[in-house]
Design a protein around this motif. Structure first.
Motif, mmCIF file in Angstrom:
data_model
loop_
_atom_site.group_PDB
_atom_site.id
_atom_site.type_symbol
_atom_site.label_atom_id
_atom_site.label_comp_id
_atom_site.label_asym_id
_atom_site.label_seq_id
_atom_site.Cartn_x
_atom_site.Cartn_y
_atom_site.Cartn_z
ATOM 1 N N VAL A 119 -3.377 3.595 17.639
ATOM 2 C CA VAL A 119 -2.565 4.036 16.502
ATOM 3 C C VAL A 119 -2.730 3.076 15.323
ATOM 4 C CG1 VAL A 119 -0.208 4.495 15.708
ATOM 5 C CG2 VAL A 119 -0.913 5.221 17.981
ATOM 6 N N THR A 120 -2.839 1.781 15.608
ATOM 7 C CA THR A 120 -3.022 0.808 14.529
ATOM 8 C C THR A 120 -4.337 1.050 13.799
ATOM 9 O OG1 THR A 120 -1.697 -0.814 15.740
ATOM 10 C CG2 THR A 120 -3.083 -1.647 13.966
ATOM 11 N N LYS A 121 -5.416 1.273 14.551
ATOM 12 C CA LYS A 121 -6.715 1.570 13.914
ATOM 13 C C LYS A 121 -6.631 2.856 13.110
ATOM 14 C CE LYS A 121 -9.687 -0.751 17.249
ATOM 15 N NZ LYS A 121 -10.686 -0.564 18.311
ATOM 16 N N LEU A 122 -5.941 3.866 13.657
ATOM 17 C CA LEU A 122 -5.772 5.126 12.949
ATOM 18 C C LEU A 122 -5.109 4.871 11.601
ATOM 19 C CD1 LEU A 122 -4.413 8.467 14.283
ATOM 20 C CD2 LEU A 122 -3.424 7.452 12.255
ATOM 21 N N ARG A 123 -4.048 4.083 11.605
ATOM 22 C CA ARG A 123 -3.322 3.818 10.362
ATOM 23 C C ARG A 123 -4.149 3.024 9.362
ATOM 24 N NH1 ARG A 123 1.555 5.753 10.258
ATOM 25 N NH2 ARG A 123 2.712 6.155 12.168
ATOM 26 N N ILE A 124 -4.962 2.081 9.846
ATOM 27 C CA ILE A 124 -5.807 1.280 8.952
ATOM 28 C C ILE A 124 -6.875 2.151 8.302
ATOM 29 C CG2 ILE A 124 -7.527 -0.567 8.882
ATOM 30 C CD1 ILE A 124 -5.782 -1.984 11.074
ATOM 31 N N VAL A 125 -7.563 2.952 9.104
ATOM 32 C CA VAL A 125 -8.618 3.824 8.565
ATOM 33 C C VAL A 125 -7.997 4.880 7.653
ATOM 34 C CG1 VAL A 125 -10.430 5.477 9.177
ATOM 35 C CG2 VAL A 125 -10.150 3.389 10.527
ATOM 36 N N ASN A 126 -6.858 5.434 8.061
ATOM 37 C CA ASN A 126 -6.179 6.428 7.248
ATOM 38 C C ASN A 126 -5.733 5.830 5.920
ATOM 39 O OD1 ASN A 126 -3.600 8.084 6.452
ATOM 40 N ND2 ASN A 126 -4.814 9.384 7.836
ATOM 41 N N ALA A 127 -5.249 4.582 5.948
ATOM 42 C CA ALA A 127 -4.830 3.912 4.715
ATOM 43 C C ALA A 127 -6.010 3.762 3.756
ATOM 44 C CB ALA A 127 -4.223 2.545 5.030
ATOM 45 N N PHE A 128 -7.173 3.421 4.299
ATOM 46 C CA PHE A 128 -8.372 3.320 3.460
ATOM 47 C C PHE A 128 -8.707 4.679 2.847
ATOM 48 C CE2 PHE A 128 -13.048 3.286 2.950
ATOM 49 C CZ PHE A 128 -13.123 2.320 1.960
ATOM 50 N N GLY A 129 -8.597 5.736 3.648
ATOM 51 C CA GLY A 129 -8.829 7.089 3.129
ATOM 52 C C GLY A 129 -7.846 7.441 2.031
ATOM 53 N N CYS A 130 -6.594 7.025 2.201
ATOM 54 C CA CYS A 130 -5.579 7.272 1.168
ATOM 55 C C CYS A 130 -5.931 6.554 -0.133
ATOM 56 C CB CYS A 130 -4.207 6.832 1.658
ATOM 57 S SG CYS A 130 -3.506 7.910 2.920
ATOM 58 N N LEU A 131 -6.399 5.310 -0.002
ATOM 59 C CA LEU A 131 -6.826 4.571 -1.205
ATOM 60 C C LEU A 131 -7.958 5.304 -1.923
ATOM 61 C CD1 LEU A 131 -6.831 0.841 -0.026
ATOM 62 C CD2 LEU A 131 -5.421 1.855 -1.831
ATOM 63 N N LEU A 132 -8.893 5.829 -1.148
ATOM 64 C CA LEU A 132 -9.987 6.599 -1.755
ATOM 65 C C LEU A 132 -9.453 7.851 -2.439
ATOM 66 C CD1 LEU A 132 -12.729 6.306 1.024
ATOM 67 C CD2 LEU A 132 -12.804 5.305 -1.266
ATOM 68 N N PHE A 133 -8.489 8.516 -1.800
ATOM 69 C CA PHE A 133 -7.910 9.719 -2.413
ATOM 70 C C PHE A 133 -7.139 9.396 -3.687
ATOM 71 C CE2 PHE A 133 -8.342 12.665 1.326
ATOM 72 C CZ PHE A 133 -8.950 13.687 0.611
#
Length: 77
Positions: free
Chosen positions: A29-43
């Motif tokens: 879940v932590t990795k999911l949140r880190i990668v997802n956060a990066f995707g959010c920054l890109l968005f």
């Protein structure tokens, strides 16, 4: 500037989309949140690059980014 007939701004959107999708393949879940956060920054970047800027994309992804950061910080304590 284009690559394969797609503008560089659109490429940012595609990379953001792929990053968010890939985040859901994470077992941790932590990795999911880190990668997802990066995707959010890109968005968020993508939302600002669009002309006119897209407030719904920016607002939604800033909110999700904040939620991800909150849970990442909670998990570390």
């Amino acid at each position: 500037m284009e690559f394969l007939g797609i503008s560089w701004v659109e490429w940012i959107g595609y990379v953001a989309m792929a990053t968010v999708l890939i985040s859901f393949l994470m077992k941790s879940v932590t990795k999911l949140r880190i990668v997802n956060a990066f995707g959010c920054l890109l968005f968020v970047s993508y939302g600002f690059m669009l002309q006119p800027i897209s407030k719904p994309i920016i607002i939604t992804n800033i909110a999700i980014l904040c939620i991800n950061i909150l849970y990442i910080l909670k998990r570390q304590n």
